[in-house]
Scaffold this motif. Sequence first.
Motif, PDB file in Angstrom:
ATOM      1  N   GLN A 193      32.157  46.140  33.696  1.00 38.34           N
ATOM      2  CA  GLN A 193      33.335  45.984  32.960  1.00 38.34           C
ATOM      3  C   GLN A 193      34.628  46.341  33.807  1.00 38.34           C
ATOM      4  OE1 GLN A 193      33.668  44.435  29.740  1.00 38.34           O
ATOM      5  NE2 GLN A 193      35.445  44.244  30.572  1.00 38.34           N
ATOM      6  N   THR A 194      34.584  47.199  34.457  1.00 34.96           N
ATOM      7  CA  THR A 194      35.554  47.663  35.532  1.00 34.96           C
ATOM      8  C   THR A 194      35.959  46.658  36.473  1.00 34.96           C
ATOM      9  OG1 THR A 194      34.978  49.941  35.254  1.00 34.96           O
ATOM     10  CG2 THR A 194      36.060  49.412  37.165  1.00 34.96           C
ATOM     11  N   LEU A 195      34.841  45.885  36.952  1.00 33.51           N
ATOM     12  CA  LEU A 195      34.991  44.837  37.918  1.00 33.51           C
ATOM     13  C   LEU A 195      35.734  43.822  37.153  1.00 33.51           C
ATOM     14  CD1 LEU A 195      31.720  45.463  40.063  1.00 33.51           C
ATOM     15  CD2 LEU A 195      34.169  45.912  40.742  1.00 33.51           C
ATOM     16  N   LEU A 196      35.145  43.463  36.071  1.00 32.42           N
ATOM     17  CA  LEU A 196      35.709  42.184  35.383  1.00 32.42           C
ATOM     18  C   LEU A 196      37.175  42.534  35.012  1.00 32.42           C
ATOM     19  CD1 LEU A 196      32.896  41.442  32.888  1.00 32.42           C
ATOM     20  CD2 LEU A 196      33.666  40.056  34.676  1.00 32.42           C
ATOM     21  N   ASN A 197      37.389  43.604  34.753  1.00 35.34           N
ATOM     22  CA  ASN A 197      39.098  44.120  34.624  1.00 35.34           C
ATOM     23  C   ASN A 197      39.885  43.915  35.912  1.00 35.34           C
ATOM     24  OD1 ASN A 197      38.704  44.479  31.800  1.00 35.34           O
ATOM     25  ND2 ASN A 197      38.384  46.713  31.947  1.00 35.34           N
ATOM     26  N   ARG A 198      39.173  44.507  37.030  1.00 34.67           N
ATOM     27  CA  ARG A 198      39.858  44.151  38.372  1.00 34.67           C
ATOM     28  C   ARG A 198      40.198  42.680  38.537  1.00 34.67           C
ATOM     29  NH1 ARG A 198      36.602  48.119  42.365  1.00 34.67           N
ATOM     30  NH2 ARG A 198      37.311  50.019  41.033  1.00 34.67           N
ATOM     31  N   LEU A 199      39.172  41.998  38.192  1.00 38.24           N
ATOM     32  CA  LEU A 199      39.276  40.257  38.527  1.00 38.24           C
ATOM     33  C   LEU A 199      40.361  39.780  37.540  1.00 38.24           C
ATOM     34  CD1 LEU A 199      35.362  39.571  38.965  1.00 38.24           C
ATOM     35  CD2 LEU A 199      37.237  38.977  40.607  1.00 38.24           C
ATOM     36  N   ILE A 200      40.501  40.410  36.386  1.00 35.52           N
ATOM     37  CA  ILE A 200      41.863  39.826  35.686  1.00 35.52           C
ATOM     38  C   ILE A 200      43.027  40.199  36.161  1.00 35.52           C
ATOM     39  CG2 ILE A 200      42.885  40.311  33.445  1.00 35.52           C
ATOM     40  CD1 ILE A 200      39.996  40.526  32.365  1.00 35.52           C
ATOM     41  N   ASP A 201      42.788  41.584  36.644  1.00 36.92           N
ATOM     42  CA  ASP A 201      44.381  41.978  37.141  1.00 36.92           C
ATOM     43  C   ASP A 201      44.470  41.275  38.545  1.00 36.92           C
ATOM     44  OD1 ASP A 201      44.458  43.912  35.320  1.00 36.92           O
ATOM     45  OD2 ASP A 201      43.605  45.560  36.363  1.00 36.92           O
ATOM     46  N   ARG A 202      43.514  40.824  39.223  1.00 30.95           N
ATOM     47  CA  ARG A 202      43.755  40.044  40.429  1.00 30.95           C
ATOM     48  C   ARG A 202      44.196  38.694  40.286  1.00 30.95           C
ATOM     49  NH1 ARG A 202      41.327  42.060  45.626  1.00 30.95           N
ATOM     50  NH2 ARG A 202      40.159  44.035  44.910  1.00 30.95           N
ATOM     51  N   GLY A 203      44.018  38.197  39.018  1.00 27.62           N
ATOM     52  CA  GLY A 203      44.269  36.908  38.513  1.00 27.62           C
ATOM     53  C   GLY A 203      43.253  35.882  38.845  1.00 27.62           C
ATOM     54  N   PHE A 204      42.071  36.370  39.190  1.00 29.72           N
ATOM     55  CA  PHE A 204      40.917  35.429  39.352  1.00 29.72           C
ATOM     56  C   PHE A 204      40.264  34.796  38.085  1.00 29.72           C
ATOM     57  CE2 PHE A 204      41.156  36.937  43.557  1.00 29.72           C
ATOM     58  CZ  PHE A 204      40.586  35.998  44.374  1.00 29.72           C
ATOM     59  N   ILE A 205      40.456  35.926  36.888  1.00 30.58           N
ATOM     60  CA  ILE A 205      39.391  35.286  35.586  1.00 30.58           C
ATOM     61  C   ILE A 205      40.670  35.625  34.503  1.00 30.58           C
ATOM     62  CG2 ILE A 205      37.385  35.416  36.436  1.00 30.58           C
ATOM     63  CD1 ILE A 205      37.028  38.103  34.911  1.00 30.58           C
ATOM     64  N   GLU A 206      40.385  34.857  33.338  1.00 26.94           N
ATOM     65  CA  GLU A 206      41.236  35.317  32.141  1.00 26.94           C
ATOM     66  C   GLU A 206      39.918  35.779  31.196  1.00 26.94           C
ATOM     67  OE1 GLU A 206      43.473  31.866  31.290  1.00 26.94           O
ATOM     68  OE2 GLU A 206      44.987  32.361  32.436  1.00 26.94           O
ATOM     69  N   SER A 207      40.415  36.368  30.163  1.00 24.03           N
ATOM     70  CA  SER A 207      39.558  36.687  29.034  1.00 24.03           C
ATOM     71  C   SER A 207      39.941  36.549  27.697  1.00 24.03           C
ATOM     72  CB  SER A 207      38.934  38.313  29.342  1.00 24.03           C
ATOM     73  OG  SER A 207      39.982  39.070  28.688  1.00 24.03           O
ATOM     74  N   TYR A 208      39.106  36.330  26.780  1.00 24.86           N
ATOM     75  CA  TYR A 208      39.483  36.330  25.579  1.00 24.86           C
ATOM     76  C   TYR A 208      38.376  36.822  24.536  1.00 24.86           C
ATOM     77  CZ  TYR A 208      36.665  32.011  25.254  1.00 24.86           C
ATOM     78  OH  TYR A 208      35.646  31.087  25.329  1.00 24.86           O
ATOM     79  N   LYS A 209      38.948  37.200  23.434  1.00 25.03           N
ATOM     80  CA  LYS A 209      37.762  37.889  22.413  1.00 25.03           C
ATOM     81  C   LYS A 209      37.554  36.765  21.317  1.00 25.03           C
ATOM     82  CE  LYS A 209      36.501  42.115  20.530  1.00 25.03           C
ATOM     83  NZ  LYS A 209      36.604  43.504  20.775  1.00 25.03           N
ATOM     84  N   GLU A 210      36.013  36.713  20.793  1.00 20.81           N
ATOM     85  CA  GLU A 210      35.895  36.102  20.032  1.00 20.81           C
ATOM     86  C   GLU A 210      34.780  36.861  19.124  1.00 20.81           C
ATOM     87  OE1 GLU A 210      33.264  32.035  20.113  1.00 20.81           O
ATOM     88  OE2 GLU A 210      35.391  31.368  20.722  1.00 20.81           O
ATOM     89  N   GLY A 211      35.225  37.137  18.188  1.00 19.55           N
ATOM     90  CA  GLY A 211      34.204  38.095  17.149  1.00 19.55           C
ATOM     91  C   GLY A 211      34.154  39.518  17.949  1.00 19.55           C
ATOM     92  N   LYS A 212      32.872  39.881  18.201  1.00 18.18           N
ATOM     93  CA  LYS A 212      32.677  40.963  18.913  1.00 18.18           C
ATOM     94  C   LYS A 212      32.548  40.869  20.437  1.00 18.18           C
ATOM     95  CE  LYS A 212      30.443  43.612  15.217  1.00 18.18           C
ATOM     96  NZ  LYS A 212      29.128  44.347  14.647  1.00 18.18           N
ATOM     97  N   ASN A 213      32.424  39.721  20.736  1.00 19.08           N
ATOM     98  CA  ASN A 213      32.299  39.356  22.205  1.00 19.08           C
ATOM     99  C   ASN A 213      33.471  39.049  22.831  1.00 19.08           C
ATOM    100  OD1 ASN A 213      29.281  39.536  21.915  1.00 19.08           O
ATOM    101  ND2 ASN A 213      29.368  37.400  21.029  1.00 19.08           N
ATOM    102  N   ARG A 214      33.604  39.580  24.387  1.00 17.55           N
ATOM    103  CA  ARG A 214      34.575  39.056  25.298  1.00 17.55           C
ATOM    104  C   ARG A 214      33.841  38.157  26.123  1.00 17.55           C
ATOM    105  NH1 ARG A 214      39.409  40.110  25.965  1.00 17.55           N
ATOM    106  NH2 ARG A 214      39.683  41.704  24.482  1.00 17.55           N
ATOM    107  N   PHE A 215      34.684  36.957  26.315  1.00 19.54           N
ATOM    108  CA  PHE A 215      34.344  35.938  27.346  1.00 19.54           C
ATOM    109  C   PHE A 215      35.433  35.895  28.538  1.00 19.54           C
ATOM    110  CE2 PHE A 215      32.566  34.857  23.420  1.00 19.54           C
ATOM    111  CZ  PHE A 215      31.143  34.323  23.518  1.00 19.54           C
ATOM    112  N   TYR A 216      34.830  35.335  29.628  1.00 20.58           N
ATOM    113  CA  TYR A 216      35.864  35.110  30.734  1.00 20.58           C
ATOM    114  C   TYR A 216      35.571  33.977  31.377  1.00 20.58           C
ATOM    115  CZ  TYR A 216      35.363  40.180  30.177  1.00 20.58           C
ATOM    116  OH  TYR A 216      35.257  41.542  29.800  1.00 20.58           O
TER     117      TYR A 216
END
Length: 132
Positions: A49-72
């Motif tokens: 999760q920490t690494l996914l957040n870093r990738l978001i901060d670096r602009g490599f991925i975006e995320s969105y929430k659908e129900g209880k799940n987070r998607f990238y």
Amino acid sequence: MRKAGEISRLPDTELEIMKVIWNEAKSLSTSEIKEKLEIKRPWNSSALQTLLNRLIDRGFIESYKEGKNRFYIAVVEENAYLALENRLFLNKVNNNSLTKLVASLYDSRAISQNDLDELATYIRQKAGGENI
């Protein structure tokens, strides 16, 4: 999608995650990413999760929430990142000389004569020459 000039080099663990996301070419949930990564080795959920957040901060991925799940999903294309890595590698290791790189690969038997022939054909095609 972002261009190569707007991106930075990734640490190996973040690159490992990006390869999973690029390979699927669709949105993936955290658990799907973890499952695919764990084919090679175990992953800690909070570290992922920490690494996914870093990738978001670096602009490599975006995320969105659908129900209880987070998607990238990837924002940076794999080809753009590979172009950056290849330029950096060529400059750092081979002083920007493609000839030195190919010679080194051939001399170390990392590539074969057949590989060189394929490369020569590719270069002729890209340069507008004949296809042999």
